[in-house]
Design a protein around this motif. Structure first.
Motif, mmCIF file in Angstrom:
data_model
loop_
_atom_site.group_PDB
_atom_site.id
_atom_site.type_symbol
_atom_site.label_atom_id
_atom_site.label_comp_id
_atom_site.label_asym_id
_atom_site.label_seq_id
_atom_site.Cartn_x
_atom_site.Cartn_y
_atom_site.Cartn_z
ATOM 1 N N ILE A 28 0.846 -1.207 0.000
ATOM 2 C CA ILE A 28 0.000 0.000 0.000
ATOM 3 C C ILE A 28 0.878 1.253 0.000
ATOM 4 O O ILE A 28 0.648 2.183 -0.773
ATOM 5 N N LEU A 29 1.912 1.248 0.839
ATOM 6 C CA LEU A 29 2.795 2.422 0.933
ATOM 7 C C LEU A 29 3.388 2.785 -0.433
ATOM 8 O O LEU A 29 3.509 3.954 -0.786
ATOM 9 N N SER A 30 3.721 1.764 -1.221
ATOM 10 C CA SER A 30 4.401 2.033 -2.496
ATOM 11 C C SER A 30 3.411 2.169 -3.662
ATOM 12 O O SER A 30 3.824 2.344 -4.799
ATOM 13 N N SER A 31 2.117 2.099 -3.361
ATOM 14 C CA SER A 31 1.138 2.160 -4.447
ATOM 15 C C SER A 31 0.432 3.523 -4.485
ATOM 16 O O SER A 31 0.594 4.343 -3.582
ATOM 17 N N GLU A 32 -0.365 3.691 -5.524
ATOM 18 C CA GLU A 32 -1.156 4.931 -5.645
ATOM 19 C C GLU A 32 -2.188 5.040 -4.524
ATOM 20 O O GLU A 32 -2.671 6.123 -4.212
ATOM 21 N N ASP A 33 -2.553 3.896 -3.943
ATOM 22 C CA ASP A 33 -3.516 3.921 -2.838
ATOM 23 C C ASP A 33 -2.918 4.552 -1.588
ATOM 24 O O ASP A 33 -3.632 4.962 -0.678
ATOM 25 N N GLY A 34 -1.575 4.564 -1.522
ATOM 26 C CA GLY A 34 -0.906 5.097 -0.332
ATOM 27 C C GLY A 34 -0.089 6.320 -0.680
ATOM 28 O O GLY A 34 -0.588 7.269 -1.279
ATOM 29 N N MET A 35 1.211 6.272 -0.349
ATOM 30 C CA MET A 35 2.064 7.455 -0.558
ATOM 31 C C MET A 35 2.849 7.392 -1.857
ATOM 32 O O MET A 35 3.679 8.259 -2.094
ATOM 33 N N LEU A 36 2.687 6.343 -2.637
ATOM 34 C CA LEU A 36 3.457 6.127 -3.865
ATOM 35 C C LEU A 36 4.955 6.197 -3.555
ATOM 36 O O LEU A 36 5.741 6.788 -4.293
ATOM 37 N N PHE A 37 5.314 5.611 -2.435
ATOM 38 C CA PHE A 37 6.703 5.613 -1.972
ATOM 39 C C PHE A 37 7.501 4.638 -2.833
ATOM 40 O O PHE A 37 7.073 3.509 -3.053
ATOM 41 N N SER A 38 8.666 5.063 -3.302
ATOM 42 C CA SER A 38 9.449 4.188 -4.187
ATOM 43 C C SER A 38 9.810 2.868 -3.480
ATOM 44 O O SER A 38 10.345 2.885 -2.366
ATOM 45 N N SER A 39 9.531 1.745 -4.149
ATOM 46 C CA SER A 39 9.821 0.442 -3.516
ATOM 47 C C SER A 39 11.324 0.288 -3.269
ATOM 48 O O SER A 39 11.739 -0.404 -2.344
ATOM 49 N N GLY A 40 12.147 0.941 -4.086
ATOM 50 C CA GLY A 40 13.602 0.877 -3.920
ATOM 51 C C GLY A 40 14.088 1.644 -2.703
ATOM 52 O O GLY A 40 15.261 1.586 -2.351
ATOM 53 N N ARG A 41 13.175 2.350 -2.048
ATOM 54 C CA ARG A 41 13.560 3.093 -0.844
ATOM 55 C C ARG A 41 12.915 2.504 0.405
ATOM 56 O O ARG A 41 12.826 3.144 1.444
ATOM 57 N N ILE A 42 12.413 1.277 0.235
ATOM 58 C CA ILE A 42 11.827 0.565 1.390
ATOM 59 C C ILE A 42 12.689 -0.680 1.623
ATOM 60 O O ILE A 42 12.884 -1.481 0.709
ATOM 61 N N THR A 43 13.212 -0.826 2.842
ATOM 62 C CA THR A 43 14.092 -1.970 3.134
ATOM 63 C C THR A 43 13.521 -2.830 4.252
ATOM 64 O O THR A 43 13.222 -2.325 5.348
ATOM 65 N N LEU A 44 13.393 -4.106 3.940
ATOM 66 C CA LEU A 44 12.971 -5.083 4.938
ATOM 67 C C LEU A 44 14.219 -5.678 5.559
ATOM 68 O O LEU A 44 15.102 -6.149 4.833
ATOM 69 N N SER A 45 14.298 -5.694 6.870
ATOM 70 C CA SER A 45 15.473 -6.261 7.520
ATOM 71 C C SER A 45 15.063 -7.493 8.312
ATOM 72 O O SER A 45 14.126 -7.449 9.103
ATOM 73 N N SER A 46 15.779 -8.597 8.076
ATOM 74 C CA SER A 46 15.368 -9.862 8.680
ATOM 75 C C SER A 46 16.598 -10.636 9.147
ATOM 76 O O SER A 46 17.697 -10.444 8.630
ATOM 77 N N ILE A 47 16.374 -11.548 10.112
ATOM 78 C CA ILE A 47 17.479 -12.438 10.479
ATOM 79 C C ILE A 47 17.676 -13.483 9.376
ATOM 80 O O ILE A 47 18.658 -14.204 9.378
ATOM 81 N N GLY A 48 16.705 -13.551 8.439
ATOM 82 C CA GLY A 48 16.863 -14.457 7.306
ATOM 83 C C GLY A 48 16.292 -15.830 7.589
ATOM 84 O O GLY A 48 17.012 -16.730 8.005
#
Ligand code: SF4
Length: 346
Positions: A176-196
């Motif tokens: 939603i954040l990266s879509s027109e429904d939300g803020m159209l935030f660039s997906s390349g500027r969203i980072t998921l951090s995980s222990i893997g």
């Protein structure tokens, strides 16, 4: 009763059409929820009162409140946010010369139990839903505009919790954040951090995730890794690398390895050489992080020379490495220090 910001657009559409409401209302309600991020059903002024009443009868409207704000000298600001059931989490705005980054949480507490992390000491209370995760971005974006006159530039999902253990709601939030429904935030500027978690990395691969992925490695042998990340006992580094290799090949993305240097535990030249071997296996870059201590931790930060030597070994082997400067440690807002609770509020 479900939180209205935890259900998918499809589920909302099904609910509305089942009670006889025209389909176009779904988009209108969805816009109020995500684009306008309203605080009550009553603010949805173009939705008929009867429909709003039906929504009220069937869904809870999410509430949240900022109950504490702490600001560090370097401008880093930490917010303690409370949700409807008393759950409390922390989110951080990190201003640098070029970026305004929001570090956000996905769980109240964390079930992974990393021994170097303050969040782990809180135990695990519950997953946050997409709306509660999104609320943190709305709050920090407002703060960024007030303080710096600019919108957020980056979102890092590196706060409290393991995002891949709350997969559905975290991905709903990102989408939603990266879509027109939300803020159209660039997906390349969203980072998921995980222990893997290999199983969940497989899921990200199948879903062809367009978001950045950072993996907290923190040790280069299974034995050492399982000592500091208890959940990693269930799989080997080899299995993790295999899942990441598949992820990189399918999505065409590279990953970032995060590595916190812990004095006399994972900071030897041998650890650095092992790290070189691991990071060469997949398209990757490396962030070395200085350890941020907190009360009740038995780990210490590696000294400057050891840190420099470790980084040198990686650089000499042509690994793309940088030392990530931790910000906000004076207010316990840096990596691994988040552990908000109401009792801390003065
Ligand atoms: S480091 Fe991350 S995964 Fe580990 S306990 Fe802390 S919040 Fe959870």
């Amino acid at each position: 009763m479900n939180d209205i910001r935890s259900i998918s657009k499809e589920a909302l559409n099904n609910f509305l059409t089942n009670i006889g409401v025209e389909r176009f209302r779904t988009k209108q309600v969805w816009n109020w929820l995500w684009k306008n991020f309203v605080s009550s059903f009553d603010e949805m002024v173009n939705i008929p009162v009867l429909v709003r009443d039906k929504l009220k009868e069937n869904f809870r409207f999410p509430t949240y409140e900022v109950i504490k704000v702490s600001e560090s000298k370097d401008g880093t600001t930490k917010m303690l946010i409370q949700f409807f059931d008393g759950s409390q989490i922390e989110s951080v705005l990190i201003p640098t010369e070029k970026r305004l980054t929001a570090c956000i949480s996905t769980q109240d507490g964390c079930p992974v139990g990393c021994t170097f992390c303050a969040t782990a000491l809180m135990g695990f209370k519950r997953n946050l839903n997409a709306g509660e995760i999104y609320a943190q971005v709305v709050i920090l974006n407002k703060l960024a505009l007030e303080k710096f006159g600019k919108q957020l530039t980056n979102i890092v999902i590196m706060g409290m919790g393991e995002p891949l253990l709350n997969y559905e709601q975290v991905m709903m939030f990102c989408n939603i954040l990266s879509s027109e429904d939300g803020m159209l935030f660039s997906s390349g500027r969203i980072t998921l951090s995980s222990i893997g978690l290999p199983k969940m990395i497989k899921k990200l691969t199948e879903d062809n995730s367009k978001f950045n992925l950072a993996i907290s490695l923190h040790a280069t042998s299974d034995e050492k890794r399982s000592k500091i990340i208890p959940a990693s006992k269930a799989y080997s580094i080899e299995e993790l690398i295999k899942s990441l290799d598949n992820y990189c090949k399918t999505t065409g993305k590279q990953i970032t390895f995060e590595y916190i240097l812990l004095k006399d535990f994972n900071d030897s030249p041998e650890d650095a050489r092992n790290f070189v071997k691991i990071s060469r296996k997949i398209p990757s870059k490396v962030n070395i992080i200085n350890y941020n201590t907190f009360d009740n931790t038995f780990f210490e930060k590696s000294d400057d020379k050891t840190t420099a030597d470790f980084i040198n070994i990686l650089e000499q082997n042509r690994i793309n490495v940088r030392l990530r400067i931790s910000r906000g440690s004076a207010i316990n807002a840096a990596c691994g220090q988040l552990a908000g609770r109401k009792k801390d509020v003065k």
